[in-house]
Scaffold this motif. Sequence first.
Motif, PDB file in Angstrom:
ATOM      1  N   VAL A 239       0.590 -20.081  -3.071  1.00 13.86           N
ATOM      2  CA  VAL A 239       1.222 -18.751  -2.516  1.00 13.86           C
ATOM      3  C   VAL A 239       2.670 -18.868  -2.697  1.00 13.86           C
ATOM      4  O   VAL A 239       3.370 -19.690  -2.050  1.00 13.86           O
ATOM      5  N   ASP A 240       3.237 -18.279  -3.684  1.00 16.59           N
ATOM      6  CA  ASP A 240       4.824 -18.240  -3.782  1.00 16.59           C
ATOM      7  C   ASP A 240       5.464 -16.882  -3.688  1.00 16.59           C
ATOM      8  O   ASP A 240       6.630 -16.717  -3.110  1.00 16.59           O
ATOM      9  N   THR A 241       4.564 -15.713  -3.678  1.00 13.02           N
ATOM     10  CA  THR A 241       5.418 -14.311  -3.691  1.00 13.02           C
ATOM     11  C   THR A 241       4.203 -13.461  -2.628  1.00 13.02           C
ATOM     12  O   THR A 241       3.119 -13.991  -2.292  1.00 13.02           O
ATOM     13  N   ALA A 242       4.677 -12.412  -2.408  1.00 12.42           N
ATOM     14  CA  ALA A 242       3.910 -11.440  -1.705  1.00 12.42           C
ATOM     15  C   ALA A 242       2.481 -11.196  -2.497  1.00 12.42           C
ATOM     16  O   ALA A 242       1.467 -10.950  -1.887  1.00 12.42           O
ATOM     17  N   GLU A 243       2.769 -11.172  -3.894  1.00 12.95           N
ATOM     18  CA  GLU A 243       1.325 -10.678  -4.747  1.00 12.95           C
ATOM     19  C   GLU A 243       0.506 -11.816  -4.702  1.00 12.95           C
ATOM     20  O   GLU A 243      -0.633 -11.445  -4.548  1.00 12.95           O
ATOM     21  N   ASP A 244       0.919 -12.930  -4.665  1.00 17.83           N
ATOM     22  CA  ASP A 244       0.086 -14.114  -4.330  1.00 17.83           C
ATOM     23  C   ASP A 244      -0.577 -14.262  -3.322  1.00 17.83           C
ATOM     24  O   ASP A 244      -1.883 -14.567  -3.201  1.00 17.83           O
ATOM     25  N   LEU A 245       0.175 -13.722  -2.026  1.00 21.88           N
ATOM     26  CA  LEU A 245      -0.684 -13.822  -0.713  1.00 21.88           C
ATOM     27  C   LEU A 245      -1.876 -12.681  -0.550  1.00 21.88           C
ATOM     28  O   LEU A 245      -2.866 -12.978  -0.287  1.00 21.88           O
TER      29      LEU A 245
END
Length: 255
Positions: A239-245
């Motif tokens: 998880v690096d970004t809001a999309e990854d989350l």
Amino acid sequence: MSAGFKVVIPARYGSTRLPGKPLLDIAGKPMIVHVCERALEADAEQIVVATDDQRIFDAVGSLGLQAVMTDPNHQSGTERIAEVARIMGWADEQIVVNLQGDEPLIPPAYIRDAALALAGQDQAGIATLAAKILDADEIFNPNAVKVVLDKNGYALYFSRAPIPWSRTTFPDKHDIAAAAFSHLRHIGMYAYTVGFLNRYCNWPASPLEGVESLEQLRILWHGERVLVKIVERTPEAGVDTAEDLLRVASTFRQN
């Protein structure tokens, strides 16, 4: 070496792209708790969250998990893990796995694989993982770090470049099927001995790591070996970004 191993999970609050990342909710639990659960499933004998933020320390402790406050000025997660080893008084031969705090989907078997690979030999103080590349685009993607090994499974070099370069097939068609070599993608899971960690933290940065932006090249530059265990596949991204989350949360809902 003994096969018993500890897991240390570096967890910083101040992510530029996703502030407070370790405490973000995934399927009703903070992400850092999911990561701790992967370590428990790997049969680690002790799990420690290494943080520089009181909010993470308090959240982990309230859930019955162990956390240690570390120096906020560390330049890397490796330095933070070395500090934990000093605080805990672990012996030089103790094996410690560095499990990133944003990897809630890491297969527990991979954590164990790295530790057992290191324990099963005496030539290196560090072990890591790699998986065979099946997609030609991945070979040429600088964000996918490649590694080449010697005949005994120790790293010769890590690079963002397509190594080894297939002279006969890559220039014209980038044909992975025609290349007579299995290209390997490095997976950033590391197991170390405490003795190695202490040596590493006393080494200056190397020119190679500056060029490639790959910290592991410091180890080869200083003449030590890195054992590479080949696993079945590259794990799903962390998880690096809001999309990854959102992607990771969706995976947990499906399971």
